[in-house]
Design an enzyme around this catalytic site. Sequence first.
Site, PDB file in Angstrom:
ATOM      1  N   GLU A 125      -4.426 192.559 -16.752  1.00  0.00           N
ATOM      2  CA  GLU A 125      -4.171 193.558 -15.707  1.00  0.00           C
ATOM      3  C   GLU A 125      -5.044 193.273 -14.492  1.00  0.00           C
ATOM      4  O   GLU A 125      -6.022 192.523 -14.592  1.00  0.00           O
ATOM      5  CB  GLU A 125      -4.455 194.959 -16.246  1.00  0.00           C
ATOM      6  CG  GLU A 125      -3.532 195.351 -17.391  1.00  0.00           C
ATOM      7  CD  GLU A 125      -3.734 196.775 -17.876  1.00  0.00           C
ATOM      8  OE1 GLU A 125      -2.973 197.207 -18.758  1.00  0.00           O
ATOM      9  OE2 GLU A 125      -4.644 197.469 -17.357  1.00  0.00           O
ATOM     10  N   PRO A 126      -4.727 193.869 -13.341  1.00  0.00           N
ATOM     11  CA  PRO A 126      -5.498 193.591 -12.126  1.00  0.00           C
ATOM     12  C   PRO A 126      -6.998 193.836 -12.277  1.00  0.00           C
ATOM     13  O   PRO A 126      -7.813 193.107 -11.713  1.00  0.00           O
ATOM     14  CB  PRO A 126      -4.878 194.543 -11.098  1.00  0.00           C
ATOM     15  CG  PRO A 126      -3.461 194.692 -11.553  1.00  0.00           C
ATOM     16  CD  PRO A 126      -3.526 194.682 -13.049  1.00  0.00           C
ATOM     17  N   TRP A 154      -0.923 187.964 -13.281  1.00  0.00           N
ATOM     18  CA  TRP A 154      -1.065 186.595 -13.783  1.00  0.00           C
ATOM     19  C   TRP A 154      -0.274 186.389 -15.067  1.00  0.00           C
ATOM     20  O   TRP A 154      -0.740 185.724 -15.995  1.00  0.00           O
ATOM     21  CB  TRP A 154      -2.545 186.226 -14.002  1.00  0.00           C
ATOM     22  CG  TRP A 154      -3.321 186.139 -12.736  1.00  0.00           C
ATOM     23  CD1 TRP A 154      -4.342 186.946 -12.341  1.00  0.00           C
ATOM     24  CD2 TRP A 154      -3.124 185.198 -11.658  1.00  0.00           C
ATOM     25  NE1 TRP A 154      -4.800 186.582 -11.102  1.00  0.00           N
ATOM     26  CE2 TRP A 154      -4.069 185.510 -10.657  1.00  0.00           C
ATOM     27  CE3 TRP A 154      -2.229 184.131 -11.464  1.00  0.00           C
ATOM     28  CZ2 TRP A 154      -4.154 184.789  -9.480  1.00  0.00           C
ATOM     29  CZ3 TRP A 154      -2.318 183.425 -10.267  1.00  0.00           C
ATOM     30  CH2 TRP A 154      -3.268 183.749  -9.300  1.00  0.00           C
ATOM     31  N   ASP A 238      -6.035 183.325 -31.998  1.00  0.00           N
ATOM     32  CA  ASP A 238      -6.353 182.326 -33.018  1.00  0.00           C
ATOM     33  C   ASP A 238      -5.268 181.252 -33.093  1.00  0.00           C
ATOM     34  O   ASP A 238      -5.535 180.112 -33.504  1.00  0.00           O
ATOM     35  CB  ASP A 238      -6.511 182.990 -34.384  1.00  0.00           C
ATOM     36  CG  ASP A 238      -7.798 183.806 -34.500  1.00  0.00           C
ATOM     37  OD1 ASP A 238      -8.676 183.634 -33.637  1.00  0.00           O
ATOM     38  OD2 ASP A 238      -7.919 184.609 -35.442  1.00  0.00           O
ATOM     39  N   ARG A 266      -9.779 148.049  -9.275  1.00  0.00           N
ATOM     40  CA  ARG A 266     -10.531 148.191  -8.031  1.00  0.00           C
ATOM     41  C   ARG A 266     -11.814 147.354  -8.069  1.00  0.00           C
ATOM     42  O   ARG A 266     -12.555 147.397  -9.058  1.00  0.00           O
ATOM     43  CB  ARG A 266     -10.900 149.673  -7.844  1.00  0.00           C
ATOM     44  CG  ARG A 266     -11.825 149.979  -6.691  1.00  0.00           C
ATOM     45  CD  ARG A 266     -11.168 149.832  -5.349  1.00  0.00           C
ATOM     46  NE  ARG A 266     -11.984 150.408  -4.289  1.00  0.00           N
ATOM     47  CZ  ARG A 266     -11.742 150.258  -3.010  1.00  0.00           C
ATOM     48  NH1 ARG A 266     -10.678 149.568  -2.611  1.00  0.00           N
ATOM     49  NH2 ARG A 266     -12.526 150.810  -2.111  1.00  0.00           N
ATOM     50  N   THR A 268     -15.454 146.010  -6.087  1.00  0.00           N
ATOM     51  CA  THR A 268     -16.478 146.085  -5.041  1.00  0.00           C
ATOM     52  C   THR A 268     -17.595 145.114  -5.420  1.00  0.00           C
ATOM     53  O   THR A 268     -17.840 144.878  -6.613  1.00  0.00           O
ATOM     54  CB  THR A 268     -17.080 147.505  -4.903  1.00  0.00           C
ATOM     55  OG1 THR A 268     -17.726 147.859  -6.125  1.00  0.00           O
ATOM     56  CG2 THR A 268     -16.010 148.535  -4.557  1.00  0.00           C
ATOM     57  N   GLY A 337     -13.100 157.633  -5.864  1.00  0.00           N
ATOM     58  CA  GLY A 337     -13.715 157.714  -4.545  1.00  0.00           C
ATOM     59  C   GLY A 337     -12.844 158.457  -3.544  1.00  0.00           C
ATOM     60  O   GLY A 337     -12.271 159.493  -3.864  1.00  0.00           O
ATOM     61  N   GLU A 361      -6.253 182.399 -21.407  1.00  0.00           N
ATOM     62  CA  GLU A 361      -6.444 182.512 -22.862  1.00  0.00           C
ATOM     63  C   GLU A 361      -7.914 182.705 -23.238  1.00  0.00           C
ATOM     64  O   GLU A 361      -8.369 182.254 -24.282  1.00  0.00           O
ATOM     65  CB  GLU A 361      -5.876 181.287 -23.583  1.00  0.00           C
ATOM     66  CG  GLU A 361      -4.371 181.191 -23.535  1.00  0.00           C
ATOM     67  CD  GLU A 361      -3.688 182.423 -24.101  1.00  0.00           C
ATOM     68  OE1 GLU A 361      -3.764 182.664 -25.316  1.00  0.00           O
ATOM     69  OE2 GLU A 361      -3.074 183.156 -23.311  1.00  0.00           O
ATOM     70  N   THR A 363     -11.675 183.145 -20.900  1.00  0.00           N
ATOM     71  CA  THR A 363     -12.509 182.267 -20.095  1.00  0.00           C
ATOM     72  C   THR A 363     -13.532 181.532 -20.964  1.00  0.00           C
ATOM     73  O   THR A 363     -13.792 181.905 -22.117  1.00  0.00           O
ATOM     74  CB  THR A 363     -13.282 183.071 -19.032  1.00  0.00           C
ATOM     75  OG1 THR A 363     -14.179 183.978 -19.714  1.00  0.00           O
ATOM     76  CG2 THR A 363     -12.342 183.860 -18.139  1.00  0.00           C
TER      77      THR A 363
END
Length: 382
Positions: A125-126, A154, A238, A266, A268, A337, A361, A363
């Site tokens: 909910e909000p 959400w 779960d 790549r 260098t 990079g 699900e 945090t």
Amino acid sequence: MDFRLTDEERAAQALAREFTEREIVPVAAEYDQQHRFPREILQRAAQAGLTSLTVPEEYGGAGASLMTLALVSEQFGWGCAGIATSLGINTLAADPILLAGRDDQKREYLGRMNEGELGAYALTEPAVGSDVSGLTTRARSVGDEYVLNGSKIWISNAPHADFFVVFAKTDPESGRKGISAFVVERDTPGLDVGNPLPKLGQRSSPAAEVFFNDVVVPERNRLGEEGDGFLIAMGVFDRSRPMIAAIAVGVIQRCLDESLAYALERQTMGQPIIQHQSVGDKIAQMAVRAEAARLLTYQSAARYDAGERNTLESAYAKVFGADSAMWAATEAVQVFGGNGYSEEFPVAKLFRDAKLLQIYEGTSEIQHHVIRRELIRARTTR
């Protein structure tokens, strides 16, 4: 614990990988840029037998294990975390019905999902995210019906869902014991879905607000008994957290694969950049985290499949997988990079997609809370 896969699990894993490489990877960037819901991919995944995996065969599903779902989710996550989330939402909406629904509810709603309808899981909910007991959406009993008022936010797949599993307070004075769960049809008068919310990443998994204004729901649409909602939601976690952890494993593996390929090509200072210790160490750590997250995910799924309580293990898998995916995506951008900061290269999208894994699900902070609680419980019940 033996994590050697069965022939059936290996077959599902291989099928999901082939599907991902053919159907998801070529279009993932386009779907992300267009904020496009992958309905066609969902339909083809269903035709391939890659949806309704954990739904029992008697209700039209594959009757597969949670381990199989994790293996498939990892491959989808490797292709695109957003599309993987859209593919997984029906499983999330099916879980409370599987856990608490009557036989007739399972046959109706799981059957409709098997026919192509979409469900959505309406909990957040909000003003209420991690604190499930603080829900304010109200379900007032009137005869053999309930009248729902409130809102959710959400809610993944809400713009396309045919029905919602909604958690609401039937007894506002009883905290977590006053929560109940209902299946609510999208076309019920008073139910409105807002526009898709703008998102940083996982843009092919649309989320929206859902509003309930005197929405009448028949009593037969309640899942379980009044007051069962909190325990249903915890039971769903779960089952769902190993799936999110598996998507995170897919993201970590994709970061590793893209970084390794780029670092080998790549050059260098006259050599491939993987030969520079600062770059090579990042890639080695990605490999370690991918393997560790994978094993934690397998453990959480295997414990559930064995009929054992996996709350602690699923929290381990979810928090380590999500945090490692965000770390790996950040380091992948660094390996690339300046190119890593460009949307022309895949790691920019991986970076944007990975962040949500630490939020939905439960945090990462909530997973730490769950882990602390479970460790205390284990210590005090010896």
